[in-house]
Design an enzyme around this catalytic site. Sequence first.
Site, PDB file in Angstrom:
ATOM      1  CG  ASP A 186     -12.915  40.120  18.472  1.00  0.00           C
ATOM      2  OD1 ASP A 186     -12.757  39.297  17.550  1.00  0.00           O
ATOM      3  OD2 ASP A 186     -12.203  41.125  18.613  1.00  0.00           O
ATOM      4  CB  ILE A 237     -12.902  33.304  10.562  1.00  0.00           C
ATOM      5  CG1 ILE A 237     -12.458  34.500  11.402  1.00  0.00           C
ATOM      6  CG2 ILE A 237     -11.797  32.263  10.477  1.00  0.00           C
ATOM      7  CD1 ILE A 237     -12.276  34.159  12.882  1.00  0.00           C
TER       8      ILE A 237
HETATM    9  O1  LIG Z   1     -10.160  44.993  10.193  1.00  0.00           O
HETATM   10  P1  LIG Z   1      -8.899  45.299  10.901  1.00  0.00           P
HETATM   11  O2  LIG Z   1      -8.754  46.769  11.093  1.00  0.00           O
HETATM   12  O3  LIG Z   1      -7.716  44.647  10.321  1.00  0.00           O
HETATM   13  O4  LIG Z   1      -9.079  44.749  12.381  1.00  0.00           O
HETATM   14  C1  LIG Z   1      -9.017  43.411  12.739  1.00  0.00           C
HETATM   15  C2  LIG Z   1      -9.737  43.267  14.060  1.00  0.00           C
HETATM   16  O5  LIG Z   1     -11.116  43.384  13.872  1.00  0.00           O
HETATM   17  C3  LIG Z   1     -11.786  42.308  14.523  1.00  0.00           C
HETATM   18  O6  LIG Z   1     -12.134  41.379  13.539  1.00  0.00           O
HETATM   19  C4  LIG Z   1     -13.031  42.830  15.200  1.00  0.00           C
HETATM   20  O7  LIG Z   1     -12.695  43.788  16.136  1.00  0.00           O
HETATM   21  C5  LIG Z   1     -10.756  41.735  15.487  1.00  0.00           C
HETATM   22  O8  LIG Z   1     -10.976  40.380  15.778  1.00  0.00           O
HETATM   23  C6  LIG Z   1      -9.487  41.979  14.736  1.00  0.00           C
HETATM   24  O9  LIG Z   1      -8.392  42.122  15.597  1.00  0.00           O
END
Ligand SMILES: O=P(O)(O)OC[C@H]1O[C@](O)(CO)[C@@H](O)[C@@H]1O
Length: 440
Positions: free
Chosen positions: A210, A364
Amino acid sequence: MIGHQDLAVRTLGPCRIDSPLAERLAARETTQHSVEEDDRILFDDTLSMAGTRGVPVDQLPSLEPGGPRKRIYFDPAKTRVGIVTCGGLCPGLNDVIRGLVLELCRHYGVRRIVGFRNGYRGFIPHYGEDVVDLSPEVVQHIDDEGGTILGTSRGVQDPEEIVDALERLAINILFVIGGDGTIRGAMEVVRVIQERGLKIAVVGVPKTIDNDIPYIDQSFGFQTAMAEATKSIHAASVEARSAPGGVGLVKLMGRHSGFIACYSVLAKDDADYVLIPEVPFALHGERGFLEHLRRRVEDRGHAVVVVAEGAGQEHIEEHEPGRDASGNVRLGDVGRLLRRLITEHLDDAKVENNVRYFDPSYAIRSVPANPYDSAYCLRLAHAAVHAAMAGRTEVIVARRRRRFVHIPMPLAVSRRNHVDPLGDLWMSVLEATGQPVRFE
Ligand SMILES: O=P(O)(O)OC[C@H]1O[C@](O)(CO)[C@@H](O)[C@@H]1O
Ligand SMILES: Nc1ncnc2c1ncn2[C@@H]1O[C@H](COP(=O)(O)OP(=O)(O)OP(=O)(O)O)[C@@H](O)[C@H]1O
Ligand SMILES: [Mg+2]
C-alpha cells in the site's frame, strides 16, 4: 514538528570490533552517492522548511545514514540471527530474506541464522511451529518465487513469549520484515528486551504494497504490484472499448492509501476516473460521480474506473465493520457497490451499458519482485545487516530521497503515508484522467 529526539537512533552499546568490511570502507567519503558514517542526512529538503526551523545548519533535524560501519557491535562468529516475515504478502519478501542471509554469511561471516515460521506466531510454543535453518544454499534461488519461504500471519502475540523464544535460541539480532503492525509488534518486543536487560538488536525492513509507511521514498514490492495492476486496467479498457456503453471497473488494494491506484493509472493511461480513500466523493446529484460517468459514457461510448478498496467506505450501508486478527478494520466491498450503482444509474438513464468488473486482489502482491524491486530489496537487506551488526535497534532501514537511512520505529508508525489531495501525484492523476477535482 519533527525534532532531534524523534530521529535519534538507539544503539546497544559502543562498536569495538573491527568490521570485516573495514578495509574497503577506508576510502569512503560523503559524495552525491554515499554518506560517511559520521555524517548526517538532512530531514527537510526545501529552503522554506529548513528556514522555518530558525536554527543554525548544524542543528537542523537530521537522520543517521544507513550503510556499513568500520567498527561493529556484534562479533560475527558468535552472533545468532533470527528472521521473521509478518502481515500481508508483498513482492520481494524472499529477496529480502535472501539478501539478509547472503550479506550476513558472505560478508560478515555470521554462521547461525534461523527463520521463524508464519509471522510472530512462529515464536509461540503453543503453535508448534518449527524454525528453519537459513544458509546461502537454502536461499540462493528463493527470489524466483513470490510470497515468503517463511510464511506469514496476522494476529497479536504476547511479546513476553516472543522474547522467551529469542532467549531460548540465544538470538542476538532479530530482523522483522513487515508493515506498520509488524513494526508496532517489534516495538513491544524491544520494550520487553529492555526490561529484561538483554542485548538483542531488532531491525525492521518495512514492507507494504500500500506504500503507507511514512518518510520513505517508496516501499519495496510497490513497483511490482503496481505493474501487475496495470494488466487489469488494460484488460478493463479493452473490454470497455469493445462493447456498447462499456464500463471497465477495477478494484485495487489500498486500505487507507491510494498509491497503487494512482501509479497504475499513470502507468497505464487508460482510466477516466480514479477513486481513492484520501479523496471523498459524492455518488449522486448533478456533480456526483455517477452523473459524470453517465455523461462520459454517452460522450465517448465507454469509460474505465479504478477504485482503491478503501475508497468510498462512507457509502457502504449494509457493511458490519469487523476487524481482522491483527485489529485492522475489515472494509466494505466498494467494488461491488459501484458495479451495482453504475449499472442501475445507467439503466435508469436509459443508457445502454455493459459493466465489466475486475478484482485482481491478491494477484498483484503474490508475484515475484521485478528486477527493480529485487535490486532494491537486496540493498535494503544490506542496509539492515549493516545497522544490526553495528548494534542499532528499534529502527527500520529505508531509502529516503535516494539515501539509505535509519528511521526509529516510533517515527515510522507515528502516522500513515497518504496521497496528498493537494500534492503533485494527485495533480498528475487529475491531469491523466480528466476527472473533476471533486465529485460533490
Ligand atoms: O491478506 P489479507 O488479510 O486478506 O489483507 C489484505 C490487505 O493486505 C494488504 O495487501 C496490505 O496491508 C492490503 O492492501 C489489503 O487490504
Ligand atoms: N499494536 C500492535 N502491537 C503488537 N503487535 C501488533 C500490533 N499491531 C499489529 N501487530 C502484530 O504484527 C503482525 C502484523 O500486523 P498486521 O497484520 O497489521 O500487518 P502489517 O505488518 O501492518 O502488514 P500489512 O498491513 O502491510 O499487511 C501481526 O502479528 C499483528 O498481530
Ligand atoms: Mg498494516
